[in-house]
Design a protein around this motif. Structure first.
Motif, short mmCIF file in Angstrom:
data_model
loop_
_atom_site.label_atom_id
_atom_site.label_comp_id
_atom_site.label_asym_id
_atom_site.label_seq_id
_atom_site.Cartn_x
_atom_site.Cartn_y
_atom_site.Cartn_z
N ARG A 23 8.59 -2.93 4.08
CA ARG A 23 9.38 -1.76 4.44
C ARG A 23 8.97 -1.22 5.81
O ARG A 23 9.80 -0.90 6.65
CB ARG A 23 9.23 -0.67 3.37
N SER A 24 7.67 -1.16 6.08
CA SER A 24 7.22 -0.65 7.39
C SER A 24 7.56 -1.63 8.50
O SER A 24 7.98 -1.23 9.60
CB SER A 24 5.72 -0.37 7.36
N THR A 25 7.44 -2.93 8.24
CA THR A 25 7.83 -3.94 9.23
C THR A 25 9.32 -3.85 9.53
O THR A 25 9.74 -3.91 10.68
CB THR A 25 7.48 -5.36 8.72
N LEU A 26 10.11 -3.67 8.48
CA LEU A 26 11.56 -3.55 8.63
C LEU A 26 11.91 -2.31 9.46
O LEU A 26 12.72 -2.38 10.38
CB LEU A 26 12.22 -3.48 7.27
N VAL A 60 14.27 -7.42 0.73
CA VAL A 60 14.64 -6.64 1.92
C VAL A 60 16.03 -6.03 1.79
O VAL A 60 16.28 -4.92 2.29
CB VAL A 60 14.54 -7.52 3.19
N ASN A 61 16.94 -6.69 1.10
CA ASN A 61 18.31 -6.20 1.00
C ASN A 61 18.43 -4.76 0.50
O ASN A 61 19.15 -3.96 1.10
CB ASN A 61 19.16 -7.14 0.13
N PRO A 62 17.75 -4.36 -0.59
CA PRO A 62 17.86 -2.97 -1.03
C PRO A 62 17.28 -1.97 -0.01
O PRO A 62 17.72 -0.82 0.05
CB PRO A 62 17.06 -2.92 -2.33
N MET A 63 16.33 -2.41 0.78
CA MET A 63 15.74 -1.52 1.80
C MET A 63 16.74 -1.24 2.92
O MET A 63 16.65 -0.21 3.59
CB MET A 63 14.48 -2.16 2.40
N LEU A 64 17.67 -2.14 3.13
CA LEU A 64 18.64 -1.98 4.21
C LEU A 64 19.74 -0.96 3.90
O LEU A 64 20.38 -0.45 4.81
CB LEU A 64 19.32 -3.32 4.51
#
Length: 163
Positions: A23-26, A60-64
């Motif tokens: 999440r932080s990298t994203l 990663v998809n839900p984080m977007l």
């Protein structure tokens, strides 16, 4: 720094710490792409669809969703998705090409310059053959080049003042 991702048989990512790192990298990658839209090279490697890579993408998809809901236009959406791809590559150990990233310029010669230099070389060759013809050289190759150069004009090689 690459994050080690462990996937179960059903493709879910195991550890919460890894999710927070992802999440932080994203978030960092999205902020970087939104602030440097024109300076980022958009060249990514082709990725294999392995279980591990699918697990990372599923994580990663839900984080977007929150970023995509807040985007105002297509350009911003593109930058968010690019940032996500930029964040996922180091997580799955994909090698990004660094051409153009550090300095903003590539060391390769631009295509337009190569085309112009080729045109100049062809024009010089034609001028050289025209000079040879003018000096009296009537070899078939020279005569054929001169005929092609004057094709579509009203100039005939049999005219006495052509030379």
């Amino acid at each position: 720094m690459p994050v080690v991702v462990d996937s179960n048989d059903d493709g879910t990512v195991a550890q919460e710490l890894e999710l927070e790192q992802m999440r932080s990298t994203l978030e960092e990658a999205i902020v970087e792409t939104l602030s440097n839209l024109s300076k980022i090279d958009r060249d990514f490697p082709r990725l294999a669809l392995s279980k591990r890579n699918r697990a990372v993408v599923r994580a990663v998809n839900p984080m977007l969703v929150t970023y995509l809901e807040a985007s105002r236009d297509l350009c911003e959406t593109d930058s968010i998705l690019f940032g996500a791809a930029l964040a996922v590559c180091p997580i799955i150990d994909a090698k990004l090409s660094m051409a153009g990233r550090a300095t903003g310029q590539s060391s390769a010669i631009p295509a337009w310059r190569i085309r112009i230099e080729e045109r100049i070389a062809k024009a010089r060759a034609l001028i050289g053959r025209l000079i040879c013809f003018r000096s009296g050289n009537t070899r078939p190759r020279i005569v054929r080049t001169v005929r092609m150069a004057f094709a579509g004009t009203n100039v005939s090689l049999s005219q006495p003042d052509i030379i």
